[in-house]
Motif scaffolding. Sequence first.
Motif, PDB file in Angstrom:
ATOM      1  N   GLY A  10      50.060  34.723  39.339  1.00 51.84           N
ATOM      2  CA  GLY A  10      50.132  33.508  38.857  1.00 51.84           C
ATOM      3  C   GLY A  10      50.611  33.108  37.678  1.00 51.84           C
ATOM      4  N   LEU A  11      50.693  31.929  37.371  1.00 48.40           N
ATOM      5  CA  LEU A  11      51.217  31.552  35.829  1.00 48.40           C
ATOM      6  C   LEU A  11      50.069  31.458  34.927  1.00 48.40           C
ATOM      7  N   VAL A  12      50.127  32.019  33.611  1.00 47.08           N
ATOM      8  CA  VAL A  12      48.796  31.688  32.701  1.00 47.08           C
ATOM      9  C   VAL A  12      49.760  31.571  31.352  1.00 47.08           C
ATOM     10  N   GLN A  13      49.079  31.052  30.483  1.00 47.71           N
ATOM     11  CA  GLN A  13      49.588  30.944  29.214  1.00 47.71           C
ATOM     12  C   GLN A  13      49.169  32.239  28.370  1.00 47.71           C
ATOM     13  N   ALA A  14      50.066  32.429  27.505  1.00 50.67           N
ATOM     14  CA  ALA A  14      49.784  33.728  26.407  1.00 50.67           C
ATOM     15  C   ALA A  14      48.396  33.441  25.858  1.00 50.67           C
ATOM     16  N   GLY A  15      47.868  34.730  26.041  1.00 51.52           N
ATOM     17  CA  GLY A  15      46.294  35.034  25.613  1.00 51.52           C
ATOM     18  C   GLY A  15      45.271  34.620  26.582  1.00 51.52           C
ATOM     19  N   GLY A  16      45.716  34.396  27.749  1.00 52.45           N
ATOM     20  CA  GLY A  16      44.952  33.995  29.000  1.00 52.45           C
ATOM     21  C   GLY A  16      44.601  35.544  29.637  1.00 52.45           C
ATOM     22  N   SER A  17      43.915  35.271  30.827  1.00 55.30           N
ATOM     23  CA  SER A  17      43.592  36.479  31.611  1.00 55.30           C
ATOM     24  C   SER A  17      44.015  36.131  33.145  1.00 55.30           C
ATOM     25  N   LEU A  18      44.304  37.295  33.578  1.00 57.10           N
ATOM     26  CA  LEU A  18      44.144  37.194  35.205  1.00 57.10           C
ATOM     27  C   LEU A  18      43.493  38.698  35.805  1.00 57.10           C
ATOM     28  N   GLN A  19      43.278  38.509  37.012  1.00 54.03           N
ATOM     29  CA  GLN A  19      42.630  39.630  37.704  1.00 54.03           C
ATOM     30  C   GLN A  19      43.531  39.911  38.916  1.00 54.03           C
ATOM     31  N   LEU A  20      44.226  41.009  39.057  1.00 51.65           N
ATOM     32  CA  LEU A  20      44.834  41.209  40.349  1.00 51.65           C
ATOM     33  C   LEU A  20      43.822  42.097  41.296  1.00 51.65           C
ATOM     34  N   SER A  21      44.147  41.946  42.580  1.00 52.90           N
ATOM     35  CA  SER A  21      43.271  42.763  43.524  1.00 52.90           C
ATOM     36  C   SER A  21      44.094  43.368  44.560  1.00 52.90           C
ATOM     37  N   CYS A  22      43.727  44.637  44.975  1.00 54.70           N
ATOM     38  CA  CYS A  22      44.630  45.324  45.917  1.00 54.70           C
ATOM     39  C   CYS A  22      43.759  45.942  46.921  1.00 54.70           C
ATOM     40  N   ALA A  23      43.609  45.212  48.329  1.00 55.38           N
ATOM     41  CA  ALA A  23      42.583  45.553  49.316  1.00 55.38           C
ATOM     42  C   ALA A  23      43.211  46.404  50.244  1.00 55.38           C
ATOM     43  N   ALA A  24      42.787  47.602  50.740  1.00 53.62           N
ATOM     44  CA  ALA A  24      43.119  48.289  51.814  1.00 53.62           C
ATOM     45  C   ALA A  24      42.834  47.589  53.129  1.00 53.62           C
ATOM     46  N   SER A  25      43.853  47.393  54.168  1.00 52.60           N
ATOM     47  CA  SER A  25      43.314  46.656  55.418  1.00 52.60           C
ATOM     48  C   SER A  25      43.618  47.739  56.508  1.00 52.60           C
ATOM     49  N   GLY A  26      43.076  47.152  57.677  1.00 53.14           N
ATOM     50  CA  GLY A  26      43.339  48.234  58.911  1.00 53.14           C
ATOM     51  C   GLY A  26      42.454  49.080  58.847  1.00 53.14           C
ATOM     52  N   SER A  27      42.352  50.287  59.770  1.00 49.16           N
ATOM     53  CA  SER A  27      41.279  51.312  59.984  1.00 49.16           C
ATOM     54  C   SER A  27      41.636  52.384  58.878  1.00 49.16           C
ATOM     55  N   VAL A  28      40.903  52.193  57.913  1.00 48.69           N
ATOM     56  CA  VAL A  28      41.074  53.151  56.640  1.00 48.69           C
ATOM     57  C   VAL A  28      39.673  54.005  56.546  1.00 48.69           C
ATOM     58  N   LEU A  29      39.731  55.152  56.349  1.00 50.80           N
ATOM     59  CA  LEU A  29      38.596  56.150  56.191  1.00 50.80           C
ATOM     60  C   LEU A  29      38.210  56.185  54.863  1.00 50.80           C
TER      61      LEU A  29
END
Length: 121
Positions: A10-29
């Motif tokens: 997303g959009l954030v001002q300098a000095g701010g924070s963001l958290q990205l997520s990366c999720a496995a989908s489907g049948s994953v062992l």
Amino acid sequence: QVALVESGGGLVQAGGSLQLSCAASGSVLRLGAMSWYRQAPGKQRELVAQAASMGTTNYGDSVKGRFTISVDSVEKTGFLLMNDLKPEDTAVYYCHAILVPLHSEIPENYWGQGTQVTVSA
């Protein structure tokens, strides 16, 4: 179908924070090592952070002390917490991970679809 699904940009001002997520989908062992890369317009893709399957982490020099990578092996999801963001952090962020699909039980490389992070001055 096995895939990595990113969210959190997303959009954030300098000095701010963001958290990205990366999720496995489907049948994953299993979810193994995970990395985050970024690519700014006109620049090559660069490594931002990586987490080995045994838990060790490594960061690009430009983000050390500001970004933190973590992996929840049970939920098969990785995260990139980005603090003190700067305009030069603006880029498309991609996650990469080693997944073991149920159908093959063979580790394979997967990439997320990318998520835009824009930091305004």
